[in-house]
Write a protein that holds these residues in place. Structure first.
Motif, PDB file in Angstrom:
ATOM      1  N   VAL A  30     -30.164 -17.531 133.865  1.00  0.00           N
ATOM      2  CA  VAL A  30     -29.961 -18.518 134.670  1.00  0.00           C
ATOM      3  C   VAL A  30     -30.996 -17.850 135.889  1.00  0.00           C
ATOM      4  N   SER A  31     -31.823 -18.317 136.450  1.00  0.00           N
ATOM      5  CA  SER A  31     -32.847 -17.487 137.560  1.00  0.00           C
ATOM      6  C   SER A  31     -32.531 -19.123 139.048  1.00  0.00           C
ATOM      7  N   ARG A  32     -32.388 -18.367 140.398  1.00  0.00           N
ATOM      8  CA  ARG A  32     -32.120 -19.518 141.269  1.00  0.00           C
ATOM      9  C   ARG A  32     -32.461 -18.678 142.100  1.00  0.00           C
ATOM     10  N   ALA A  33     -33.196 -19.495 143.316  1.00  0.00           N
ATOM     11  CA  ALA A  33     -34.335 -18.902 144.049  1.00  0.00           C
ATOM     12  C   ALA A  33     -34.242 -20.199 145.738  1.00  0.00           C
ATOM     13  N   ALA A  34     -35.307 -19.629 146.233  1.00  0.00           N
ATOM     14  CA  ALA A  34     -35.086 -20.232 147.728  1.00  0.00           C
ATOM     15  C   ALA A  34     -37.067 -20.743 147.669  1.00  0.00           C
ATOM     16  N   VAL A  35     -37.554 -21.955 147.776  1.00  0.00           N
ATOM     17  CA  VAL A  35     -38.368 -22.343 147.402  1.00  0.00           C
ATOM     18  C   VAL A  35     -39.564 -22.424 148.727  1.00  0.00           C
ATOM     19  N   ASP A  36     -39.885 -21.589 149.854  1.00  0.00           N
ATOM     20  CA  ASP A  36     -40.365 -21.256 150.826  1.00  0.00           C
ATOM     21  C   ASP A  36     -42.032 -21.859 151.071  1.00  0.00           C
ATOM     22  N   ILE A  37     -42.573 -22.351 149.870  1.00  0.00           N
ATOM     23  CA  ILE A  37     -44.170 -22.748 149.452  1.00  0.00           C
ATOM     24  C   ILE A  37     -44.199 -24.153 149.569  1.00  0.00           C
ATOM     25  N   SER A  38     -44.757 -24.717 149.898  1.00  0.00           N
ATOM     26  CA  SER A  38     -45.146 -26.349 149.827  1.00  0.00           C
ATOM     27  C   SER A  38     -45.091 -26.578 148.910  1.00  0.00           C
ATOM     28  N   LEU A  39     -45.841 -26.100 147.428  1.00  0.00           N
ATOM     29  CA  LEU A  39     -46.021 -26.932 146.406  1.00  0.00           C
ATOM     30  C   LEU A  39     -45.401 -25.694 145.216  1.00  0.00           C
ATOM     31  N   LYS A  40     -44.544 -25.476 144.463  1.00  0.00           N
ATOM     32  CA  LYS A  40     -44.843 -24.350 144.305  1.00  0.00           C
ATOM     33  C   LYS A  40     -44.627 -24.615 142.265  1.00  0.00           C
ATOM     34  N   PHE A  41     -44.587 -24.608 141.086  1.00  0.00           N
ATOM     35  CA  PHE A  41     -45.270 -24.604 139.817  1.00  0.00           C
ATOM     36  C   PHE A  41     -44.415 -23.288 139.262  1.00  0.00           C
ATOM     37  N   ILE A  42     -43.618 -24.060 137.985  1.00  0.00           N
ATOM     38  CA  ILE A  42     -42.489 -24.178 136.361  1.00  0.00           C
ATOM     39  C   ILE A  42     -43.368 -24.187 135.787  1.00  0.00           C
ATOM     40  N   ALA A  43     -43.719 -22.966 135.197  1.00  0.00           N
ATOM     41  CA  ALA A  43     -44.213 -22.939 133.399  1.00  0.00           C
ATOM     42  C   ALA A  43     -43.581 -22.653 132.171  1.00  0.00           C
ATOM     43  N   VAL A  44     -43.023 -23.304 131.538  1.00  0.00           N
ATOM     44  CA  VAL A  44     -42.582 -22.608 130.199  1.00  0.00           C
ATOM     45  C   VAL A  44     -43.363 -22.471 129.330  1.00  0.00           C
ATOM     46  N   VAL A  45     -43.690 -21.015 128.629  1.00  0.00           N
ATOM     47  CA  VAL A  45     -44.479 -20.354 127.544  1.00  0.00           C
ATOM     48  C   VAL A  45     -43.485 -21.229 126.261  1.00  0.00           C
ATOM     49  N   CYS A  46     -42.942 -20.428 126.608  1.00  0.00           N
ATOM     50  CA  CYS A  46     -41.925 -20.401 125.358  1.00  0.00           C
ATOM     51  C   CYS A  46     -40.886 -20.839 125.340  1.00  0.00           C
ATOM     52  N   GLY A  47     -40.004 -21.108 124.133  1.00  0.00           N
ATOM     53  CA  GLY A  47     -38.235 -21.203 124.529  1.00  0.00           C
ATOM     54  C   GLY A  47     -38.213 -23.169 125.796  1.00  0.00           C
ATOM     55  N   ARG A  48     -37.247 -22.882 125.743  1.00  0.00           N
ATOM     56  CA  ARG A  48     -37.208 -24.329 126.875  1.00  0.00           C
ATOM     57  C   ARG A  48     -36.066 -24.420 127.860  1.00  0.00           C
ATOM     58  N   ALA A  49     -36.079 -24.700 129.279  1.00  0.00           N
ATOM     59  CA  ALA A  49     -34.987 -24.228 130.349  1.00  0.00           C
ATOM     60  C   ALA A  49     -35.323 -25.774 130.897  1.00  0.00           C
ATOM     61  N   ARG A  50     -33.977 -25.640 132.272  1.00  0.00           N
ATOM     62  CA  ARG A  50     -32.839 -27.612 132.632  1.00  0.00           C
ATOM     63  C   ARG A  50     -33.241 -26.460 133.829  1.00  0.00           C
ATOM     64  N   LEU A  51     -34.229 -26.963 134.572  1.00  0.00           N
ATOM     65  CA  LEU A  51     -34.318 -27.287 136.180  1.00  0.00           C
ATOM     66  C   LEU A  51     -33.160 -28.520 136.665  1.00  0.00           C
TER      67      LEU A  51
END
Length: 324
Positions: A30-51
């Motif tokens: 699990v990975s948690r973080a605060a977001v302090d920018i207007s536009l953030k992107f998350i890319a899954v190169v391989c595997g899976r993730a639940r956002l």
């Protein structure tokens, strides 16, 4: 062409996709973080993730991200990613931690989850345009070009090849472009400039405004170019672009003015004439109403800020943290 107009808008608003972190891991995590920018992107190169993020949790979440998927978070304040399978509690992981288990070496493409993160860097004009064009979370599902760009970006990040910093910056740009292309193809767009650029009926009128912004276009001329009645054209334009045609033209002129003041030494009077204003005073009034400051103050402020950013960026690398 829509592609040419999109490229022109990208140049005007200085849109850049910047890579900032990432990790590779196997097993529950699990990975948690605060977001302090207007536009953030998350890319899954391989595997899976639940956002999960604010605004989509509960009944609307989580968002399931598969290999090759990208999510863009627009104005969110926090995020949580989960992934992996197996026994035991999930391991807390962040892109910055110096844990050998999360380094991008010895990747098993069948079992590992590889996540890259970054943000979209925008000038004020770009921020106004792109934030309006995207929903709170844009989920872009895997497309051939997008997956290929992701893999090339990962290859540069995970190897220490000569020129890798330059390559990462270029692939970050290409990744953002492919993400927006796929988004346009996959998702019904909200009213705004991005939807307007993809509208076949409005394209002839938009082309006229983009190529001859200084001409005093009349509504009937633009409607004729689109082979529509004046009323039908005005209604469609407002529905698609979210504003009347001549308001769009004024916004476009102001974008051109900001670029000219930012990048050159053009006189304000000459710029006013080029953009179709009857006088320097009329242009300055319109510019201040749109941007919030006079053309000369805008130029001086941006040049002062540019000198500061050059000092901060130093060698020009866009990767703020090494990927573990």
């Amino acid at each position: 062409m829509v592609g040419d107009q999109l490229s022109e808008v990208f140049d005007l608003v200085e849109v850049r996709g910047l890579l900032s972190g990432g990790f590779a891991i196997r097993g529950p995590w699990v990975s948690r973080a605060a977001v302090d920018i207007s536009l953030k992107f998350i890319a899954v190169v391989c595997g899976r993730a639940r956002l999960v993020t604010d605004g989509i949790d509960g009944i609307d979440g989580p968002i399931e991200l598969a290999a090759g998927d990208v999510a863009i978070l627009n104005g969110r304040s926090w995020l949580e990613l989960r992934g992996g399978t197996g026994d035991g509690p999930p391991r807390e992981v962040t892109p910055e931690e110096n844990d050998p288990a999360t380094r991008l070496v010895g990747i098993d493409w069948d079992t590992d989850d590889v996540i890259l993160g970054g943000h979209v860097d925008l000038n004020p004009a770009g921020r106004a345009l792109l934030l309006q064009a995207l929903p709170p979370v844009a989920h872009i599902r895997t497309a051939a070009n997008l997956r290929g760009t992701l893999h090339r970006l990962f290859e540069e990040v995970s190897t220490d090849r000569i020129g890798s910093a330059f390559a990462i910056r270029q692939y970050g740009q290409l990744l953002l472009l492919e993400v927006l292309r796929a988004y346009v193809e996959q998702t019904p767009l909200p009213s705004g400039w991005l939807r307007a650029l993809t509208d076949d009926r409005l394209r002839p009128a938009l082309t006229l405004m983009h190529t001859e912004p200084g001409r005093p276009w009349r509504l009937d001329e633009l409607a004729q170019a689109a082979t529509m009645s004046r009323t039908s054209f005005a209604e469609r334009f407002r529905t698609v672009a979210g504003m009347p045609p001549l308001t769009y033209l004024n916004h476009w002129r102001m974008l051109l003015a900001q670029r000219a003041l930012r990048d050159g030494d053009v006189r304000v009077g000459s710029l006013a004439a080029d953009l179709g204003y009857a006088s320097e005073s009329a242009f300055s009034t319109a510019f201040k109403r749109e941007v919030g400051e006079s053309p000369l103050r805008y130029r001086h402020r941006l040049r002062a800020e540019s000198g500061h950013l050059d000092a901060v960026r130093g060698n020009g690398s866009q990767v703020t943290r090494p990927l573990r």
